[in-house]
Design an enzyme around this catalytic site. Structure first.
Site, short mmCIF file in Angstrom:
data_model
loop_
_atom_site.label_atom_id
_atom_site.label_comp_id
_atom_site.label_asym_id
_atom_site.label_seq_id
_atom_site.Cartn_x
_atom_site.Cartn_y
_atom_site.Cartn_z
N HIS A 138 0.82 -1.21 0.00
CA HIS A 138 0.00 0.00 0.00
C HIS A 138 0.86 1.27 0.00
O HIS A 138 0.61 2.19 0.79
CB HIS A 138 -0.92 0.02 1.22
CG HIS A 138 -1.81 -1.17 1.33
ND1 HIS A 138 -2.36 -1.60 2.53
CD2 HIS A 138 -2.28 -2.03 0.38
CE1 HIS A 138 -3.10 -2.66 2.31
NE2 HIS A 138 -3.06 -2.95 1.01
N PRO A 139 1.86 1.40 -0.88
CA PRO A 139 2.66 2.64 -0.89
C PRO A 139 1.79 3.82 -1.30
O PRO A 139 0.93 3.70 -2.18
CB PRO A 139 3.74 2.33 -1.93
CG PRO A 139 3.13 1.32 -2.84
CD PRO A 139 2.26 0.47 -1.95
#
Length: 548
Positions: A470-471
């Site tokens: 989930h960058p």
């Protein structure tokens, strides 16, 4: 004379697919999508069969295969980061879990300068516009959107035991983690419809591919933005070994939290001193580009099962032809689900106002790469803190767009992050050892009973944790000195003709998987870009924990 498009969208992933659909709905708009990855061929079972999700991750055909710099608080490990190398982007290889986050995430966004129109009331109508929730349309959920969402069914007996164990441990059940109350345990929504993955490309892009004003080019790697002074005029990109140019009235970057700051920096937008050191001529000094990197880290806590009810037998090679037959011809069976059918959100302590831990439950003990522990039946939870206060960065190390940038996440670098990790493991164990799990509980496999003290837990997390993929937040919206994008227009501060719409514009990471928030941002951004009247805010009742 070269054609000039109204919009060149860089990235045919989640946000890019949605934008391409909405912007090309007006036949007067000429839209070009540049996607660096390959097409998402309809016959590609590894993309479209939900249960095949371990196969694309780690494959050079589907995955850009990023790695972080050595993480100093994780024994110097380089943390692997999968990113979709295919039309649809990471929505074509992810776990297909659909979670909006908590309503208070957006209240926190709205408290930042210039962000008042990004509160929950303003975001909710865009969440609803993009979805068709098969569990039911109401004041929280949409029923007419491109993203068809199936729920659960979470009918394996291990799910029922896990939900009851959460209740026995003092945590609530909820009807819908994307509705009135996120906090609690419930079956999850998923981007699966009629047994197939419903990626952003399949939901938004393919249904409108025949529009004469929409063009999609795959295997087209953006190299830099083309400038006329400080106005973007197009994009240089590499296609079939040649450098080509696409001219545009507006360029919209949709490459995600890694590729968007990389392309901005390659194009001279970022910290001017850092760019000069790499031989890049600055176009505009914008020090927030590539900063504020956030992510979710997670571990798998695995247990053996005393009863033969897990999915373990389905891994047998001799079963795969039948599973494939069921999926291919009947759109049913074990291949037709992502198996992440339930979980929940809880608070790890009484100091937090809303859930800070996320649980995904699986009725099998297995890792993302498909590897399993020795033994037979088992089950596991994926758990990790949602609001880590660590911050990292994305920085180019070369002027060559094919060279991956340096990713520094700084996992486990703050006292609060380490404290929440200890709480996360202890809460997970508390739940998994409730009476409801006793008929199945064959003992903890990983990390195992030898990992018990705070120091042992942190050492195990440092050695075993993986990214939840989930960058985000590396070109954040706002009006402060470190903001990159104007929240009222999605324009990059200080330049003209350039906008950003993807996970990088999030000022703070949301509570859960980030695919749904990214799609909401794209839907809302489409109205801002087109100059449409925004959907009116919807004020609905929401659950708030009473700390008294």
């Amino acid at each position: 004379m070269d054609k000039t498009y109204d919009y060149v969208i860089v990235g045919g992933g989640s946000a890019g697919s949605a934008l391409a659909n909405r912007l090309s709905a007006d036949p007067a708009n000429e839209v070009l999508v540049l996607e660096a990855g390959r097409p998402d061929y309809r016959w590609d079972v590894f993309i479209h069969m939900p249960a095949a999700l371990p196969f694309p991750i780690g494959s050079r055909f589907y995955d850009w295969k990023y790695e972080s710099e050595p993480e100093p608080n994780m024994h110097g490990r380089r943390i692997y980061h999968a990113r979709g190398k295919v039309l649809g982007g990471s929505s074509s290889i992810n776990g297909m879990i659909f979670q909006r986050g908590n309503w208070m995430d957006y209240e926190k966004w709205a408290q930042q300068p210039g962000m008042q129109d990004w509160d929950y009331a303003h975001c909710l109508p865009y969440f609803k516009r993009m979805e068709t929730c098969l569990a039911g349309e109401d004041e929280y959920r949409g029923g007419q959107g491109p993203l068809v969402l199936e729920r659960g069914p979470a009918d394996n007996p291990l799910f029922g035991a896990f939900f009851e164990a959460g209740r026995q441990a003092g945590y609530p059940l909820t009807n819908d983690v994307n509705g009135y109350r996120q906090e609690g345990f419930a079956p999850f929504d998923k981007n699966v419809h009629r047994g197939r993955r419903l990626s952003a490309a399949r939901a938004y892009l393919h249904p409108v591919m025949d529009r004469p004003n929409l063009e999609v080019r795959t295997r087209a790697l953006a190299a830099r933005v083309v400038w006329d002074g400080t106005r973007a005029r197009g994009v240089d990109y590499i296609h079939r070994g040649r450098l080509r140019r696409a001219l545009a009235n507006e360029v919209i970057l949709c490459g995600g939290a890694i590729n968007t700051p990389q392309l901005l920096q390659l194009s001279g937008v970022g910290d001017a001193d850092e760019l000069r050191r790499l031989g890049v001529t600055p176009v505009h000094h914008l020090p927030g580009v590539g900063e504020n990197l956030q992510d979710h880290l997670e571990v798998y806590i695995q247990y053996a099962s005393k009863q033969p009810v897990s999915l373990q037998p389905q891994l047998a090679m001799w079963r795969r032809p039948w599973i494939g037959f069921q999926w291919l011809f009947l759109r049913s069976g074990p291949g037709a689900t992502n198996h992440f059918e339930g979980g929940g959100f809880v608070r790890s302590n009484d100091e937090v106002d809303y859930p800070n831990l996320m649980f995904h439950f699986l009725p099998i003990a297995i890792r993302y790469d498909g590897s399993t522990p020795a033994g037979g039946h088992g089950y596991q939870v994926h758990v990790g803190p949602m609001y880590s206060d660590v911050r990292g960065s994305v920085k180019i190390r070369s002027r060559d767009p094919r060279v991956h940038p340096a990713l520094r996440f700084n996992y486990l670098s703050t006292e609060n992050d380490r404290r929440e990790w200890i709480e996360a493991i202890r809460v997970a164990r508390e739940i998994l050892n409730q009476p409801a799990m006793e008929p199945f509980n064959g003992g903890e496999i990983s990390p195992g009973p030898d990992v018990s003290t705070d120091d042992e837990i942190l050492d195990w997390v440092a050695r075993d944790a993986e990214t939840a993929l989930h960058p985000s937040c590396t070109a954040k919206m706002g009006t402060d000195d470190m903001a990159v994008v104007d929240p009222a227009s999605m324009k990059v501060h200080g330049v003209e003709g350039l906008r950003v719409v993807d996970a990088s514009v999030m000022p703070g990471i949301t509570n859960g998987n980030i695919y749904a928030p990214v799609m909401m941002i794209a839907e809302k951004a489409a109205d801002l870009i087109l100059g449409n009247t925004p959907l009116p805010p919807e004020h609905v009742p929401v659950y708030r924990h009473d700390r008294t």
